[in-house]
Design a protein around this motif. Sequence first.
Motif, PDB file in Angstrom:
ATOM      1  N   SER A   9     -58.688 -31.475  14.379  1.00 17.78           N
ATOM      2  CA  SER A   9     -58.327 -32.693  14.849  1.00 17.78           C
ATOM      3  C   SER A   9     -57.099 -32.745  15.551  1.00 17.78           C
ATOM      4  CB  SER A   9     -58.306 -33.534  13.542  1.00 17.78           C
ATOM      5  OG  SER A   9     -56.847 -33.316  12.854  1.00 17.78           O
ATOM      6  N   GLY A  10     -57.155 -33.771  16.627  1.00 24.04           N
ATOM      7  CA  GLY A  10     -56.080 -33.880  17.589  1.00 24.04           C
ATOM      8  C   GLY A  10     -56.684 -33.679  19.022  1.00 24.04           C
ATOM      9  N   PRO A  11     -55.663 -33.670  19.975  1.00 21.97           N
ATOM     10  CA  PRO A  11     -56.199 -33.713  21.222  1.00 21.97           C
ATOM     11  C   PRO A  11     -56.815 -32.408  21.628  1.00 21.97           C
ATOM     12  CG  PRO A  11     -53.625 -33.693  21.382  1.00 21.97           C
ATOM     13  CD  PRO A  11     -54.165 -33.904  19.853  1.00 21.97           C
ATOM     14  N   ARG A  12     -57.809 -32.303  22.797  1.00 23.44           N
ATOM     15  CA  ARG A  12     -58.288 -31.286  23.039  1.00 23.44           C
ATOM     16  C   ARG A  12     -57.590 -30.401  24.004  1.00 23.44           C
ATOM     17  NH1 ARG A  12     -63.854 -31.621  26.551  1.00 23.44           N
ATOM     18  NH2 ARG A  12     -64.468 -32.354  24.517  1.00 23.44           N
ATOM     19  N   TRP A  13     -56.853 -30.785  24.876  1.00 24.43           N
ATOM     20  CA  TRP A  13     -55.901 -29.940  25.330  1.00 24.43           C
ATOM     21  C   TRP A  13     -54.584 -29.508  24.973  1.00 24.43           C
ATOM     22  CZ3 TRP A  13     -58.742 -27.088  28.630  1.00 24.43           C
ATOM     23  CH2 TRP A  13     -60.281 -27.720  29.022  1.00 24.43           C
ATOM     24  N   ILE A  14     -54.382 -29.250  23.877  1.00 21.58           N
ATOM     25  CA  ILE A  14     -53.112 -29.167  23.090  1.00 21.58           C
ATOM     26  C   ILE A  14     -52.211 -28.471  23.821  1.00 21.58           C
ATOM     27  CG2 ILE A  14     -54.188 -29.672  20.784  1.00 21.58           C
ATOM     28  CD1 ILE A  14     -53.916 -26.834  20.139  1.00 21.58           C
ATOM     29  N   ALA A  15     -52.357 -27.477  24.411  1.00 28.54           N
ATOM     30  CA  ALA A  15     -51.523 -26.669  25.166  1.00 28.54           C
ATOM     31  C   ALA A  15     -50.611 -27.309  26.409  1.00 28.54           C
ATOM     32  CB  ALA A  15     -52.337 -25.166  25.676  1.00 28.54           C
ATOM     33  N   LEU A  16     -51.322 -28.195  26.981  1.00 30.27           N
ATOM     34  CA  LEU A  16     -50.767 -28.845  27.918  1.00 30.27           C
ATOM     35  C   LEU A  16     -49.892 -29.835  27.493  1.00 30.27           C
ATOM     36  CD1 LEU A  16     -53.723 -29.309  30.420  1.00 30.27           C
ATOM     37  CD2 LEU A  16     -51.712 -27.724  30.395  1.00 30.27           C
ATOM     38  N   ARG A  17     -49.795 -30.136  26.274  1.00 31.51           N
ATOM     39  CA  ARG A  17     -49.157 -31.115  25.484  1.00 31.51           C
ATOM     40  C   ARG A  17     -47.945 -30.467  24.630  1.00 31.51           C
ATOM     41  NH1 ARG A  17     -51.288 -36.242  24.124  1.00 31.51           N
ATOM     42  NH2 ARG A  17     -53.565 -36.549  25.163  1.00 31.51           N
ATOM     43  N   ASP A  18     -47.925 -28.997  24.741  1.00 35.17           N
ATOM     44  CA  ASP A  18     -47.087 -28.319  23.919  1.00 35.17           C
ATOM     45  C   ASP A  18     -45.804 -28.150  24.841  1.00 35.17           C
ATOM     46  OD1 ASP A  18     -45.610 -26.411  22.439  1.00 35.17           O
ATOM     47  OD2 ASP A  18     -47.172 -25.720  21.413  1.00 35.17           O
ATOM     48  N   ARG A  19     -44.923 -28.966  24.825  1.00 29.42           N
ATOM     49  CA  ARG A  19     -43.827 -28.684  25.791  1.00 29.42           C
ATOM     50  C   ARG A  19     -42.903 -27.419  25.810  1.00 29.42           C
ATOM     51  NH1 ARG A  19     -40.847 -34.536  25.313  1.00 29.42           N
ATOM     52  NH2 ARG A  19     -41.444 -34.099  23.222  1.00 29.42           N
ATOM     53  N   PRO A  20     -42.514 -27.314  24.474  1.00 32.21           N
ATOM     54  CA  PRO A  20     -41.807 -26.124  24.294  1.00 32.21           C
ATOM     55  C   PRO A  20     -42.752 -24.705  25.066  1.00 32.21           C
ATOM     56  CG  PRO A  20     -41.645 -27.164  22.237  1.00 32.21           C
ATOM     57  CD  PRO A  20     -42.510 -27.761  23.184  1.00 32.21           C
ATOM     58  N   TYR A  21     -44.003 -24.572  24.639  1.00 35.14           N
ATOM     59  CA  TYR A  21     -44.691 -23.623  25.168  1.00 35.14           C
ATOM     60  C   TYR A  21     -44.668 -23.639  26.754  1.00 35.14           C
ATOM     61  CZ  TYR A  21     -48.087 -19.846  24.779  1.00 35.14           C
ATOM     62  OH  TYR A  21     -48.811 -18.766  24.825  1.00 35.14           O
ATOM     63  N   LEU A  22     -44.935 -25.036  27.252  1.00 35.61           N
ATOM     64  CA  LEU A  22     -44.985 -24.971  28.565  1.00 35.61           C
ATOM     65  C   LEU A  22     -43.574 -24.450  29.299  1.00 35.61           C
ATOM     66  CD1 LEU A  22     -46.609 -28.478  29.009  1.00 35.61           C
ATOM     67  CD2 LEU A  22     -47.690 -26.589  29.820  1.00 35.61           C
ATOM     68  N   LEU A  23     -42.482 -24.812  28.578  1.00 33.37           N
ATOM     69  CA  LEU A  23     -41.345 -24.317  29.095  1.00 33.37           C
ATOM     70  C   LEU A  23     -41.077 -23.019  29.122  1.00 33.37           C
ATOM     71  CD1 LEU A  23     -38.395 -24.672  30.111  1.00 33.37           C
ATOM     72  CD2 LEU A  23     -37.768 -24.902  27.632  1.00 33.37           C
ATOM     73  N   LEU A  24     -41.661 -22.131  28.009  1.00 35.58           N
ATOM     74  CA  LEU A  24     -41.692 -20.828  27.945  1.00 35.58           C
ATOM     75  C   LEU A  24     -42.610 -20.156  29.114  1.00 35.58           C
ATOM     76  CD1 LEU A  24     -41.945 -20.017  24.337  1.00 35.58           C
ATOM     77  CD2 LEU A  24     -40.200 -19.083  25.503  1.00 35.58           C
ATOM     78  N   SER A  25     -43.606 -20.903  29.319  1.00 36.63           N
ATOM     79  CA  SER A  25     -44.461 -20.367  30.395  1.00 36.63           C
ATOM     80  C   SER A  25     -43.853 -20.267  31.801  1.00 36.63           C
ATOM     81  CB  SER A  25     -45.876 -21.119  30.393  1.00 36.63           C
ATOM     82  OG  SER A  25     -46.476 -21.167  28.912  1.00 36.63           O
ATOM     83  N   ALA A  26     -43.261 -21.338  31.934  1.00 38.60           N
ATOM     84  CA  ALA A  26     -42.455 -21.679  33.210  1.00 38.60           C
ATOM     85  C   ALA A  26     -41.257 -20.680  33.404  1.00 38.60           C
ATOM     86  CB  ALA A  26     -41.893 -23.084  33.399  1.00 38.60           C
ATOM     87  N   LEU A  27     -40.769 -20.235  32.334  1.00 42.66           N
ATOM     88  CA  LEU A  27     -39.532 -19.340  32.238  1.00 42.66           C
ATOM     89  C   LEU A  27     -40.123 -17.884  32.439  1.00 42.66           C
ATOM     90  CD1 LEU A  27     -37.252 -20.674  29.473  1.00 42.66           C
ATOM     91  CD2 LEU A  27     -36.945 -20.623  32.054  1.00 42.66           C
ATOM     92  N   ASP A  28     -41.148 -17.657  31.961  1.00 37.97           N
ATOM     93  CA  ASP A  28     -41.974 -16.267  31.924  1.00 37.97           C
ATOM     94  C   ASP A  28     -42.315 -16.183  33.427  1.00 37.97           C
ATOM     95  OD1 ASP A  28     -43.332 -13.748  30.499  1.00 37.97           O
ATOM     96  OD2 ASP A  28     -44.847 -14.936  31.840  1.00 37.97           O
ATOM     97  N   GLY A  29     -42.757 -17.228  34.072  1.00 44.92           N
ATOM     98  CA  GLY A  29     -43.293 -17.111  35.383  1.00 44.92           C
ATOM     99  C   GLY A  29     -42.090 -17.024  36.283  1.00 44.92           C
ATOM    100  N   MET A  30     -41.093 -17.407  36.137  1.00 40.00           N
ATOM    101  CA  MET A  30     -39.813 -17.249  36.840  1.00 40.00           C
ATOM    102  C   MET A  30     -39.540 -15.655  36.704  1.00 40.00           C
ATOM    103  SD  MET A  30     -37.465 -20.527  36.081  1.00 40.00           S
ATOM    104  CE  MET A  30     -36.140 -20.031  37.476  1.00 40.00           C
ATOM    105  N   MET A  31     -39.593 -15.002  35.696  1.00 42.01           N
ATOM    106  CA  MET A  31     -39.107 -13.732  35.630  1.00 42.01           C
ATOM    107  C   MET A  31     -40.383 -12.687  35.934  1.00 42.01           C
ATOM    108  SD  MET A  31     -37.055 -13.175  32.124  1.00 42.01           S
ATOM    109  CE  MET A  31     -36.532 -11.496  32.637  1.00 42.01           C
ATOM    110  N   ALA A  32     -41.444 -13.345  36.087  1.00 37.50           N
ATOM    111  CA  ALA A  32     -42.694 -12.487  36.782  1.00 37.50           C
ATOM    112  C   ALA A  32     -42.382 -12.366  38.180  1.00 37.50           C
ATOM    113  CB  ALA A  32     -43.888 -13.291  36.585  1.00 37.50           C
ATOM    114  N   VAL A  33     -41.633 -13.094  38.860  1.00 36.44           N
ATOM    115  CA  VAL A  33     -41.298 -12.552  40.343  1.00 36.44           C
ATOM    116  C   VAL A  33     -40.940 -11.044  40.039  1.00 36.44           C
ATOM    117  CG1 VAL A  33     -39.895 -13.099  42.210  1.00 36.44           C
ATOM    118  CG2 VAL A  33     -40.961 -15.067  40.797  1.00 36.44           C
TER     119      VAL A  33
END
Length: 411
Positions: free
Chosen positions: A196-220
């Motif tokens: 139950s809940g929204p389909r695109w839950i990953a795009l609503r998970d703000r902490p996980y989105l922040l982690l993804s952004a930080l990981d992307g910055m270090m991926a440089v």
Amino acid sequence: MPRLIPDTRPQRVLAASNFVYTMGYGLYLTAGVLYFTQAVHLPAGEVGLGLALAGLVALALGVTVGHLADRHGARGVYAVTLTVQALATACFVLADTFWLFALAVCAAAGARTAGTAARSPLIRHYGGDRPQEFRAYLRAVTNLGISLGALLAGWVVQVGTLTAYQLMVAGNAFAFVVAAAILLRLPAVAPVPTVSGPRWIALRDRPYLLLSALDGMMAVQFKVLTVGIPLWLVGATTAPHWLISGTILTSTFIVIVFQVRASRSIDSPAAGGNAYRRAGVAFLVSCSLISLAAGIPAWAAAALLITAAVIHTIGELWYSAAGFEVSFALAPRHATGQYLGVFGLGAALADAIGPALLISLCITWGRPGWYVVGALFALTGLAVPFAVRWAQRRQDTWKPEPEPTENAAAT
């Protein structure tokens, strides 16, 4: 993963498919741009524009295909992405105009990113108690496969004829077909039931989105060895040019031998956050040493660059192991593909902007730019533990229940 060969048959199948795939990808990674510029004679500017468009397409597909893998069975979806990538790569031999090139490379890049997301549920399902450690094993296999592919690509570049490059393209596409055929020997994984809940839950998970952004910055940091050091070595130091290959081979060897070991002690999100922090410090030290290689005797520059490559790779071991841990541990099992697709967005963005960022700061600006880039890595690493704690707090409050009417069906 105490042995050279995994214990279970599904793990061996995944590893074999990954090895064949990365041998083919190593061919393209090493000589793909040269094929389009030297053999097909497309202008370098058009090649760069086409690759940038491909990066945008890849960004758009990762989350969507990851969700499809969760809902419809990861093995079949992953096999489809490998097949599409093989067909798109084979079309490179026909790409003698910009638009044909752009279409082919966008399809190939999109399928590659989508395949990474689709493979994640398979790793989680067959990875045992510690799928993060199995993911580290696959990264070691990836480095070995790419190294062998790069050796074959070296022969292609040395010959330099259109026929040799076309053979490279054919070998690349054939490797993807074989990888897909091997993958079909894997037992099917039933789609996970919806909740139950929204389909695109990953795009609503703000902490996980922040982690993804930080990981992307270090991926440089991946571009430091493949873009930053080669251009700095040639343009600003007196070190011998063969050292470009020497630094990359040194890094590859360390990853092959030590990636699994580096992952064993990183067994919780908190440990992953601390590993990001250590990695940021290691990248700061390595960037500082690279900057100091300018304006000194060749032997001293070579010693500094090799030392920097070793320190940088140690940081890369920590960074990769930390990413494996937090990306899996903080993703709900029923949406592994979707979450890992989101986590891969940061790295895909780093692929698109990393070279330009390093060239503008480290090469054009010079020595101060290396310190700025190193400080960026260090500050990003310091921020990750806070993001991890935020994500853990959200995870503790979110307990989805499967919907009773949905049944899993094997594919």
